[in-house]
Design a protein around this motif. Sequence first.
Motif, PDB file in Angstrom:
ATOM      1  N   GLY A 186     -17.499 -23.081 -35.510  1.00 46.97           N
ATOM      2  CA  GLY A 186     -15.996 -23.028 -35.829  1.00 46.97           C
ATOM      3  C   GLY A 186     -15.748 -21.664 -36.564  1.00 46.97           C
ATOM      4  O   GLY A 186     -14.699 -21.050 -36.086  1.00 46.97           O
ATOM      5  N   ALA A 187     -16.616 -21.178 -37.301  1.00 45.18           N
ATOM      6  CA  ALA A 187     -16.374 -19.832 -37.895  1.00 45.18           C
ATOM      7  C   ALA A 187     -16.360 -18.932 -37.028  1.00 45.18           C
ATOM      8  O   ALA A 187     -15.752 -17.785 -36.874  1.00 45.18           O
ATOM      9  CB  ALA A 187     -17.273 -19.659 -39.112  1.00 45.18           C
ATOM     10  N   GLU A 188     -17.361 -18.850 -35.932  1.00 51.34           N
ATOM     11  CA  GLU A 188     -17.552 -17.718 -34.750  1.00 51.34           C
ATOM     12  C   GLU A 188     -16.183 -17.794 -34.160  1.00 51.34           C
ATOM     13  O   GLU A 188     -16.057 -16.708 -33.697  1.00 51.34           O
ATOM     14  CB  GLU A 188     -18.772 -18.037 -33.999  1.00 51.34           C
ATOM     15  CG  GLU A 188     -19.989 -17.927 -34.834  1.00 51.34           C
ATOM     16  CD  GLU A 188     -21.218 -18.186 -33.951  1.00 51.34           C
ATOM     17  OE1 GLU A 188     -22.335 -17.712 -34.413  1.00 51.34           O
ATOM     18  OE2 GLU A 188     -21.227 -19.295 -33.308  1.00 51.34           O
ATOM     19  N   GLN A 189     -15.660 -19.031 -33.669  1.00 53.47           N
ATOM     20  CA  GLN A 189     -14.536 -19.066 -32.715  1.00 53.47           C
ATOM     21  C   GLN A 189     -13.487 -18.471 -33.351  1.00 53.47           C
ATOM     22  O   GLN A 189     -12.698 -17.682 -33.080  1.00 53.47           O
ATOM     23  CB  GLN A 189     -14.218 -20.439 -32.507  1.00 53.47           C
ATOM     24  CG  GLN A 189     -15.204 -21.306 -31.507  1.00 53.47           C
ATOM     25  CD  GLN A 189     -15.162 -22.803 -31.295  1.00 53.47           C
ATOM     26  OE1 GLN A 189     -13.863 -23.389 -31.912  1.00 53.47           O
ATOM     27  NE2 GLN A 189     -15.942 -23.362 -30.795  1.00 53.47           N
ATOM     28  N   ARG A 190     -13.301 -18.579 -34.901  1.00 48.43           N
ATOM     29  CA  ARG A 190     -12.125 -17.995 -35.648  1.00 48.43           C
ATOM     30  C   ARG A 190     -12.253 -16.602 -35.521  1.00 48.43           C
ATOM     31  O   ARG A 190     -11.278 -15.866 -35.286  1.00 48.43           O
ATOM     32  CB  ARG A 190     -12.320 -18.687 -37.285  1.00 48.43           C
ATOM     33  CG  ARG A 190     -11.176 -18.156 -38.133  1.00 48.43           C
ATOM     34  CD  ARG A 190      -9.681 -18.440 -37.473  1.00 48.43           C
ATOM     35  NE  ARG A 190      -9.235 -19.621 -37.178  1.00 48.43           N
ATOM     36  CZ  ARG A 190      -8.395 -20.344 -36.474  1.00 48.43           C
ATOM     37  NH1 ARG A 190      -7.566 -19.191 -35.870  1.00 48.43           N
ATOM     38  NH2 ARG A 190      -8.261 -21.365 -36.308  1.00 48.43           N
ATOM     39  N   ARG A 191     -13.489 -15.995 -35.625  1.00 45.32           N
ATOM     40  CA  ARG A 191     -13.764 -14.595 -35.887  1.00 45.32           C
ATOM     41  C   ARG A 191     -13.153 -13.940 -34.414  1.00 45.32           C
ATOM     42  O   ARG A 191     -12.641 -12.833 -34.200  1.00 45.32           O
ATOM     43  CB  ARG A 191     -15.295 -14.095 -36.153  1.00 45.32           C
ATOM     44  CG  ARG A 191     -15.306 -14.351 -37.710  1.00 45.32           C
ATOM     45  CD  ARG A 191     -16.656 -13.544 -37.936  1.00 45.32           C
ATOM     46  NE  ARG A 191     -17.855 -13.673 -37.161  1.00 45.32           N
ATOM     47  CZ  ARG A 191     -18.966 -14.201 -37.284  1.00 45.32           C
ATOM     48  NH1 ARG A 191     -19.016 -14.900 -38.479  1.00 45.32           N
ATOM     49  NH2 ARG A 191     -19.724 -14.280 -36.139  1.00 45.32           N
ATOM     50  N   LEU A 192     -13.482 -14.531 -33.633  1.00 39.85           N
ATOM     51  CA  LEU A 192     -13.263 -14.019 -32.086  1.00 39.85           C
ATOM     52  C   LEU A 192     -11.908 -14.210 -31.889  1.00 39.85           C
ATOM     53  O   LEU A 192     -11.341 -13.096 -31.653  1.00 39.85           O
ATOM     54  CB  LEU A 192     -13.886 -14.962 -31.064  1.00 39.85           C
ATOM     55  CG  LEU A 192     -13.405 -14.766 -29.622  1.00 39.85           C
ATOM     56  CD1 LEU A 192     -13.989 -13.114 -29.114  1.00 39.85           C
ATOM     57  CD2 LEU A 192     -14.093 -15.543 -28.632  1.00 39.85           C
ATOM     58  N   LEU A 193     -11.181 -15.360 -32.367  1.00 47.16           N
ATOM     59  CA  LEU A 193      -9.472 -15.389 -32.397  1.00 47.16           C
ATOM     60  C   LEU A 193      -8.897 -14.200 -33.164  1.00 47.16           C
ATOM     61  O   LEU A 193      -8.000 -13.627 -32.566  1.00 47.16           O
ATOM     62  CB  LEU A 193      -9.104 -16.733 -32.738  1.00 47.16           C
ATOM     63  CG  LEU A 193      -9.247 -17.798 -31.388  1.00 47.16           C
ATOM     64  CD1 LEU A 193      -8.908 -19.060 -32.049  1.00 47.16           C
ATOM     65  CD2 LEU A 193      -8.678 -17.605 -30.394  1.00 47.16           C
ATOM     66  N   ASP A 194      -9.514 -14.028 -34.345  1.00 54.47           N
ATOM     67  CA  ASP A 194      -8.762 -12.942 -34.954  1.00 54.47           C
ATOM     68  C   ASP A 194      -9.284 -11.516 -34.408  1.00 54.47           C
ATOM     69  O   ASP A 194      -8.186 -10.536 -34.597  1.00 54.47           O
ATOM     70  CB  ASP A 194      -9.708 -13.151 -36.539  1.00 54.47           C
ATOM     71  CG  ASP A 194      -9.210 -14.111 -37.321  1.00 54.47           C
ATOM     72  OD1 ASP A 194      -8.107 -14.928 -36.941  1.00 54.47           O
ATOM     73  OD2 ASP A 194      -9.901 -14.674 -38.361  1.00 54.47           O
ATOM     74  N   ALA A 195     -10.150 -11.242 -34.016  1.00 59.32           N
ATOM     75  CA  ALA A 195     -10.370 -10.101 -33.429  1.00 59.32           C
ATOM     76  C   ALA A 195      -9.394  -9.929 -32.136  1.00 59.32           C
ATOM     77  O   ALA A 195      -9.196  -8.704 -32.005  1.00 59.32           O
ATOM     78  CB  ALA A 195     -12.042  -9.817 -32.830  1.00 59.32           C
ATOM     79  N   CYS A 196      -9.384 -10.899 -31.377  1.00 58.95           N
ATOM     80  CA  CYS A 196      -8.453 -10.704 -30.279  1.00 58.95           C
ATOM     81  C   CYS A 196      -7.063 -10.548 -30.629  1.00 58.95           C
ATOM     82  O   CYS A 196      -6.299  -9.725 -29.989  1.00 58.95           O
ATOM     83  CB  CYS A 196      -8.291 -12.121 -29.326  1.00 58.95           C
ATOM     84  SG  CYS A 196      -9.962 -12.188 -28.575  1.00 58.95           S
ATOM     85  N   ARG A 197      -6.584 -10.850 -31.779  1.00 62.26           N
ATOM     86  CA  ARG A 197      -5.216 -10.961 -32.391  1.00 62.26           C
ATOM     87  C   ARG A 197      -5.210  -9.490 -32.663  1.00 62.26           C
ATOM     88  O   ARG A 197      -3.805  -8.654 -32.455  1.00 62.26           O
ATOM     89  CB  ARG A 197      -4.882 -11.804 -33.627  1.00 62.26           C
ATOM     90  CG  ARG A 197      -4.343 -13.191 -32.851  1.00 62.26           C
ATOM     91  CD  ARG A 197      -4.056 -14.178 -34.029  1.00 62.26           C
ATOM     92  NE  ARG A 197      -4.093 -15.388 -33.688  1.00 62.26           N
ATOM     93  CZ  ARG A 197      -4.926 -16.479 -34.204  1.00 62.26           C
ATOM     94  NH1 ARG A 197      -5.883 -16.011 -34.965  1.00 62.26           N
ATOM     95  NH2 ARG A 197      -4.905 -17.618 -33.515  1.00 62.26           N
TER      96      ARG A 197
END
Length: 161
Positions: A145-156
């Motif tokens: 879940g943490a890796e998914q969140r980091r990816l979404l934050d980076a895309c934003r």
Amino acid sequence: MLKPATVTRRPVHPWDILNVPSKDPNRKCAGGYTVQFREAVPDYTGLLAERTRLPLEPFESGCFARWGDRWAHRVVSSVKAEELQAYFAELAGRGHTFRDIEREKNVLKGFYRWASRCGWTDVDPTEGLERTRTMPDHPTITWTGAEQRRLLDACRGIFPQ
């Protein structure tokens, strides 16, 4: 008015053509239960070429060559299901893909159905073959879940709204 077809047919594989029952149910091939792979495989491939009028695919030729190398002097009816499982495990260990192993199983099943109709075997060792599982060398990778969140934050950050 013609209605559109509702059922799509799967492509016909060359070995499926030989699985059509003979018009003469009492017809048997010569040799009985003493036919060896080195005799049966050329008969099978020759009949495939004759019925389909197409050359064999390189993949199928490779299957037949491997069987000939491995079981040339064995009687067709003497191969056991455990030997086939070990053979397919060996192929997986050599790096053959899941899809190729399943294709080879299908070709071998077609061969044994044909050999059974010819009277060359009374047992079909391919009946109990299980589907090949994913290879242990290729574990399934999932993101936390943490890796998914980091990816979404980076895309934003790259694509602001």
